[in-house]
Design a protein around this motif. Structure first.
Motif, PDB file in Angstrom:
ATOM      1  N   MET A   1       0.548  -1.439   0.235  1.00  0.00           N
ATOM      2  CA  MET A   1      -0.407  -0.197   0.180  1.00  0.00           C
ATOM      3  C   MET A   1       0.705   1.387   0.098  1.00  0.00           C
ATOM      4  SD  MET A   1      -2.661   1.343   2.901  1.00  0.00           S
ATOM      5  CE  MET A   1      -3.332  -0.655   3.079  1.00  0.00           C
ATOM      6  N   SER A   2       0.546   2.344  -0.711  1.00  0.00           N
ATOM      7  CA  SER A   2       1.542   3.316  -1.040  1.00  0.00           C
ATOM      8  C   SER A   2       1.436   4.515   0.560  1.00  0.00           C
ATOM      9  CB  SER A   2       1.597   4.325  -2.257  1.00  0.00           C
ATOM     10  OG  SER A   2       0.286   4.425  -2.214  1.00  0.00           O
ATOM     11  N   ALA A   3       2.067   4.893   0.483  1.00  0.00           N
ATOM     12  CA  ALA A   3       2.165   6.573   1.532  1.00  0.00           C
ATOM     13  C   ALA A   3       0.754   6.915   0.761  1.00  0.00           C
ATOM     14  CB  ALA A   3       3.255   6.631   1.654  1.00  0.00           C
ATOM     15  N   LYS A   4       0.291   7.595  -0.700  1.00  0.00           N
ATOM     16  CA  LYS A   4       0.108   8.062  -1.108  1.00  0.00           C
ATOM     17  C   LYS A   4      -1.786   8.119  -0.951  1.00  0.00           C
ATOM     18  CE  LYS A   4      -0.910  10.353  -5.330  1.00  0.00           C
ATOM     19  NZ  LYS A   4      -0.635  10.368  -7.235  1.00  0.00           N
ATOM     20  N   SER A   5      -2.198   6.469  -1.194  1.00  0.00           N
ATOM     21  CA  SER A   5      -3.019   6.375  -0.917  1.00  0.00           C
ATOM     22  C   SER A   5      -3.551   5.987   0.495  1.00  0.00           C
ATOM     23  CB  SER A   5      -2.827   3.963  -1.205  1.00  0.00           C
ATOM     24  OG  SER A   5      -2.475   4.409  -2.790  1.00  0.00           O
ATOM     25  N   ALA A   6      -3.029   6.497   1.679  1.00  0.00           N
ATOM     26  CA  ALA A   6      -3.506   6.139   2.693  1.00  0.00           C
ATOM     27  C   ALA A   6      -3.411   7.258   3.141  1.00  0.00           C
ATOM     28  CB  ALA A   6      -2.033   5.275   3.364  1.00  0.00           C
ATOM     29  N   THR A   7      -3.599   8.133   2.343  1.00  0.00           N
ATOM     30  CA  THR A   7      -3.266   9.838   2.431  1.00  0.00           C
ATOM     31  C   THR A   7      -4.592  10.391   1.632  1.00  0.00           C
ATOM     32  OG1 THR A   7      -1.887  10.681   1.341  1.00  0.00           O
ATOM     33  CG2 THR A   7      -1.112  10.400   3.840  1.00  0.00           C
ATOM     34  N   VAL A   8      -4.966  10.471   0.663  1.00  0.00           N
ATOM     35  CA  VAL A   8      -6.520  10.640   0.299  1.00  0.00           C
ATOM     36  C   VAL A   8      -7.512  10.942   0.490  1.00  0.00           C
ATOM     37  CG1 VAL A   8      -7.227   9.951  -1.563  1.00  0.00           C
ATOM     38  CG2 VAL A   8      -5.141   9.520  -2.170  1.00  0.00           C
ATOM     39  N   THR A   9      -8.050  12.321   0.806  1.00  0.00           N
ATOM     40  CA  THR A   9      -9.608  12.351   0.541  1.00  0.00           C
ATOM     41  C   THR A   9     -10.258  11.469   1.064  1.00  0.00           C
ATOM     42  OG1 THR A   9      -8.592  14.466   2.198  1.00  0.00           O
ATOM     43  CG2 THR A   9     -10.998  13.949   1.994  1.00  0.00           C
ATOM     44  N   LYS A  10     -11.221  10.725   0.906  1.00  0.00           N
ATOM     45  CA  LYS A  10     -12.186   9.689   0.546  1.00  0.00           C
ATOM     46  C   LYS A  10     -13.288  10.253   0.348  1.00  0.00           C
ATOM     47  CE  LYS A  10     -11.260   6.199   3.915  1.00  0.00           C
ATOM     48  NZ  LYS A  10     -12.387   5.031   5.529  1.00  0.00           N
ATOM     49  N   THR A  11     -14.105  10.168  -0.743  1.00  0.00           N
ATOM     50  CA  THR A  11     -14.941  10.655  -1.885  1.00  0.00           C
ATOM     51  C   THR A  11     -16.237  10.300  -1.358  1.00  0.00           C
ATOM     52  OG1 THR A  11     -15.303   8.556  -3.324  1.00  0.00           O
ATOM     53  CG2 THR A  11     -13.568  10.967  -3.814  1.00  0.00           C
ATOM     54  N   PRO A  12     -17.352  11.169  -1.154  1.00  0.00           N
ATOM     55  CA  PRO A  12     -18.760  10.466  -0.970  1.00  0.00           C
ATOM     56  C   PRO A  12     -18.838   8.735  -0.791  1.00  0.00           C
ATOM     57  CG  PRO A  12     -18.789  12.445  -1.510  1.00  0.00           C
ATOM     58  CD  PRO A  12     -17.413  11.805  -1.883  1.00  0.00           C
ATOM     59  N   ILE A  13     -18.843   8.294  -2.016  1.00  0.00           N
ATOM     60  CA  ILE A  13     -19.193   7.039  -2.343  1.00  0.00           C
ATOM     61  C   ILE A  13     -18.364   6.267  -1.657  1.00  0.00           C
ATOM     62  CG2 ILE A  13     -17.067   6.654  -4.510  1.00  0.00           C
ATOM     63  CD1 ILE A  13     -19.725   5.421  -5.732  1.00  0.00           C
ATOM     64  N   GLU A  14     -17.175   6.318  -1.298  1.00  0.00           N
ATOM     65  CA  GLU A  14     -16.009   5.706  -0.726  1.00  0.00           C
ATOM     66  C   GLU A  14     -16.425   5.326   0.967  1.00  0.00           C
ATOM     67  OE1 GLU A  14     -11.752   6.498  -3.202  1.00  0.00           O
ATOM     68  OE2 GLU A  14     -12.060   7.946  -1.207  1.00  0.00           O
ATOM     69  N   ALA A  15     -17.001   7.155   1.057  1.00  0.00           N
ATOM     70  CA  ALA A  15     -17.740   6.896   2.773  1.00  0.00           C
ATOM     71  C   ALA A  15     -18.618   5.550   2.684  1.00  0.00           C
ATOM     72  CB  ALA A  15     -18.161   8.274   3.095  1.00  0.00           C
ATOM     73  N   ILE A  16     -19.007   5.465   1.515  1.00  0.00           N
ATOM     74  CA  ILE A  16     -20.291   4.768   1.294  1.00  0.00           C
ATOM     75  C   ILE A  16     -19.587   3.028   1.513  1.00  0.00           C
ATOM     76  CG2 ILE A  16     -22.873   3.534   0.360  1.00  0.00           C
ATOM     77  CD1 ILE A  16     -23.160   6.701  -0.679  1.00  0.00           C
ATOM     78  N   ALA A  17     -19.045   2.937   0.898  1.00  0.00           N
ATOM     79  CA  ALA A  17     -18.522   1.512   0.696  1.00  0.00           C
ATOM     80  C   ALA A  17     -17.793   1.209   2.137  1.00  0.00           C
ATOM     81  CB  ALA A  17     -17.431   1.743  -0.082  1.00  0.00           C
ATOM     82  N   ASP A  18     -17.233   1.827   2.990  1.00  0.00           N
ATOM     83  CA  ASP A  18     -17.012   1.682   4.324  1.00  0.00           C
ATOM     84  C   ASP A  18     -17.527   1.833   5.127  1.00  0.00           C
ATOM     85  OD1 ASP A  18     -13.991   1.533   3.203  1.00  0.00           O
ATOM     86  OD2 ASP A  18     -13.707   3.930   4.014  1.00  0.00           O
ATOM     87  N   SER A  19     -19.234   2.010   5.364  1.00  0.00           N
ATOM     88  CA  SER A  19     -20.512   2.033   6.113  1.00  0.00           C
ATOM     89  C   SER A  19     -20.582   1.217   6.011  1.00  0.00           C
ATOM     90  CB  SER A  19     -21.379   2.898   5.713  1.00  0.00           C
ATOM     91  OG  SER A  19     -21.642   2.976   6.300  1.00  0.00           O
ATOM     92  N   TYR A  20     -20.609   0.472   4.546  1.00  0.00           N
ATOM     93  CA  TYR A  20     -21.208  -0.850   4.566  1.00  0.00           C
ATOM     94  C   TYR A  20     -20.626  -2.232   4.924  1.00  0.00           C
ATOM     95  CZ  TYR A  20     -24.894   1.008   0.854  1.00  0.00           C
ATOM     96  OH  TYR A  20     -25.765   0.984  -0.131  1.00  0.00           O
ATOM     97  N   TRP A  21     -19.016  -1.484   4.380  1.00  0.00           N
ATOM     98  CA  TRP A  21     -18.250  -2.575   4.848  1.00  0.00           C
ATOM     99  C   TRP A  21     -18.426  -2.624   6.288  1.00  0.00           C
ATOM    100  CZ3 TRP A  21     -16.781  -7.288   3.753  1.00  0.00           C
ATOM    101  CH2 TRP A  21     -15.536  -7.858   4.021  1.00  0.00           C
ATOM    102  N   GLN A  22     -18.801  -1.687   7.233  1.00  0.00           N
ATOM    103  CA  GLN A  22     -18.324  -1.925   8.683  1.00  0.00           C
ATOM    104  C   GLN A  22     -19.867  -2.649   9.330  1.00  0.00           C
ATOM    105  OE1 GLN A  22     -15.885  -1.388  11.360  1.00  0.00           O
ATOM    106  NE2 GLN A  22     -14.348  -1.087   9.020  1.00  0.00           N
ATOM    107  N   ASP A  23     -20.931  -2.046   8.760  1.00  0.00           N
ATOM    108  CA  ASP A  23     -22.211  -2.264   8.958  1.00  0.00           C
ATOM    109  C   ASP A  23     -22.129  -4.214   9.172  1.00  0.00           C
ATOM    110  OD1 ASP A  23     -23.432  -0.269   9.343  1.00  0.00           O
ATOM    111  OD2 ASP A  23     -24.315  -0.171   7.670  1.00  0.00           O
ATOM    112  N   TYR A  24     -21.569  -4.451   7.606  1.00  0.00           N
ATOM    113  CA  TYR A  24     -21.384  -6.003   7.655  1.00  0.00           C
ATOM    114  C   TYR A  24     -20.110  -6.048   8.706  1.00  0.00           C
ATOM    115  CZ  TYR A  24     -20.167 -10.853   5.424  1.00  0.00           C
ATOM    116  OH  TYR A  24     -20.511 -11.894   5.231  1.00  0.00           O
ATOM    117  N   VAL A  25     -19.422  -6.064   9.219  1.00  0.00           N
ATOM    118  CA  VAL A  25     -18.663  -6.445  10.325  1.00  0.00           C
ATOM    119  C   VAL A  25     -19.146  -6.839  11.392  1.00  0.00           C
ATOM    120  CG1 VAL A  25     -16.330  -6.314  10.825  1.00  0.00           C
ATOM    121  CG2 VAL A  25     -16.429  -6.360   8.129  1.00  0.00           C
TER     122      VAL A  25
END
Length: 448
Positions: A1-25
């Motif tokens: 994983m690159s450092a650049k990828s880790a610091t990228v601001t999440k887009t609204p759709i990425e926030a939704i994707a993360d939320s879905y996954w957290q709900d599942y987990v």
């Protein structure tokens, strides 16, 4: 994983994707903002989504179950299901999950784009805001270079909703074309494995050990295991030659038949035990062939595998001879493909056609639909549109939903044509009447 990828601001759709996954987990209802629970959520959790490649096979099986259930209920209507938020959120969750699995194989954080962002970054893609399957894509690699002048700049994108749509709604008359060009993969496992790094060695086996022999003439065990051909999986590149176009190994007329054999159940009075034994082995071969980027005739097997396959075909023929129509159709497919028990090409084609006709005469709607396609396309029989129409109507009469839908659309088209002809005839008569009135008026004026 690159450092650049880790610091990228999440887009609204990425926030939704993360939320879905957290709900599942966290074993919470997926997308708590949805007024109703996500469709098939209980079955979804039984898929054991552990972010492995093999978990995508379980997801594909779930999609086939959903398709099968709606076909049985007569409710497999794409537009209506996509309008239902319970199903829409389920498909979005599965797309997010597939992107997560793929990015993990590249050791990268998945970065999601909505259609508006995709249009800006990839203007060469023919995206449509009204197309549900275009609404988002994931960037799954860490060597991204958004060079809009580069025709291959979309090589790192994965439109995960496309293979999901094909798995659920695909048919001979509902084709899916990839926005990036070529054919959409039939399922998430196939779509993801086609995008793996060339050095990836973690593919789960497609064909496991074939069942051990039994006292009732079963099939010999095979020690070898077959996995997808890694040489056929090209590593995507932004600056190299375009990705190789995905080849569909099996003709669509037969891939659809295999789907129908799974989804449309027919009561069989005899031969089902033999059919299921043979099918279990032959399905393993079909899964392996489906993952090869070459025509099926070029897919080679070891002698031991060929022997096991011939034994399965012999058992399949026994079930077909006992009157099992599913066995007849499966055997017919192999004979028509030149892969059956007969070596002579002409005899094999004739035998395959005969098996289809025999099953059709037994009022098997799947056979009648297949026979209509054969006549329309000239597969195994001389092309005959009238015969194709006849068997299409018989399939519809026996409850084949796709055939019934085609007949309805054909009748609507015929009605429209007839109405247009009647309107044109009425307009012509009206013009003649007006002409006669004008001529009569002129004659009257002359006489006066």
């Amino acid at each position: 994983m690159s450092a650049k990828s880790a610091t990228v601001t999440k887009t609204p759709i990425e926030a939704i994707a993360d939320s879905y996954w957290q709900d599942y987990v966290m074993v919470r209802p997926i997308d708590s903002s949805c007024s109703n629970s996500v469709a098939y959520e209980t079955e979804l959790r039984s898929c054991q989504l552990d972010e492995t490649l093999i978990s995508l096979q379980r997801v594909d099986d779930l999609l086939l179950t959903i398709r099968r259930n709606h076909i049985k209920a007569g409710t497999l209507v794409e537009k209506e299901l996509l309008a239902d938020e319970r199903y829409r959120h389920l498909l979005l969750f599965l797309a997010f999950y597939a992107g997560r699995v793929l990015a993990k194989q590249w050791q990268h954080v998945p970065h999601w784009y909505e259609v508006s962002e995709l249009r800006s970054l990839y203007p060469q893609l023919p995206l449509s805001a009204d197309n549900f399957y275009h609404r988002m894509a994931v960037c799954y690699r860490n060597d991204v270079n958004h060079d809009n002048s580069n025709a291959n700049a979309n090589a790192e994108l994965f439109f995960a909703l496309e293979p999901i749509g094909l798995r659920l709604f695909g048919s001979v008359d509902r084709k899916f074309l990839a926005v990036q060009g070529g054919q959409v993969a039939n399922g998430l496992y196939q779509a993801v494995t086609a995008r793996l790094p060339a050095t990836n060695q973690n593919l789960p086996p497609v064909i496991q050990e074939i069942p051990a022999s039994t006292n009732d003439g079963g099939i010999k065990v095979l020690k070898a295991k077959m996995t997808p051909n890694h040489s056929s999986i090209a590593k995507p590149s932004l600056k190299s030659v375009p990705q190789e176009k995905k080849i569909t190994p099996t003709p669509e007329i037969f891939t659809q038949l295999l789907v129908e054999l799974d989804e449309i159940e027919m009561l069989q009075n005899i031969g089902d035990h033999d059919y299921q034994r043979a099918r279990k082995v032959l399905d393993q071969f079909e899964r392996h062939i489906a993952h090869q980027n070459k025509p099926r005739a070029q897919v080679l097997f070891a002698a031991s595998h060929r022997e096991a396959r011939q034994q399965a075909l012999s058992i399949l023929k026994q079930a077909a001879s006992d009157g099992h129509t599913s066995a007849m159709l499966r055997l017919a497919m192999y004979e028509l493909l030149g892969e059956g028990l007969l070596d002579n090409q002409k005899a094999s084609r004739e035998a395959g056609t005969a098996w289809v006709k025999q099953a059709a005469d037994k009022q098997d709607s799947r056979a009648q639909r297949l026979l209509s396609k054969m006549y329309y396309q000239g597969v195994g029989v001389p092309q005959d549109i009238d015969e194709g129409q006849l068997w299409l109507e018989r399939a519809a009469k026996n409850g084949h939903l796709e055939a019934a839908d085609l007949i309805e659309k054909w009748q609507q088209a015929q009605t429209l044509i007839l109405t247009q002809k009647q309107e044109q005839h009425s307009i012509k008569r009206y013009q003649l009447l007006i002409g006669a009135v004008v001529a009569g008026s002129l004659l009257l004026m002359v006489l006066i």
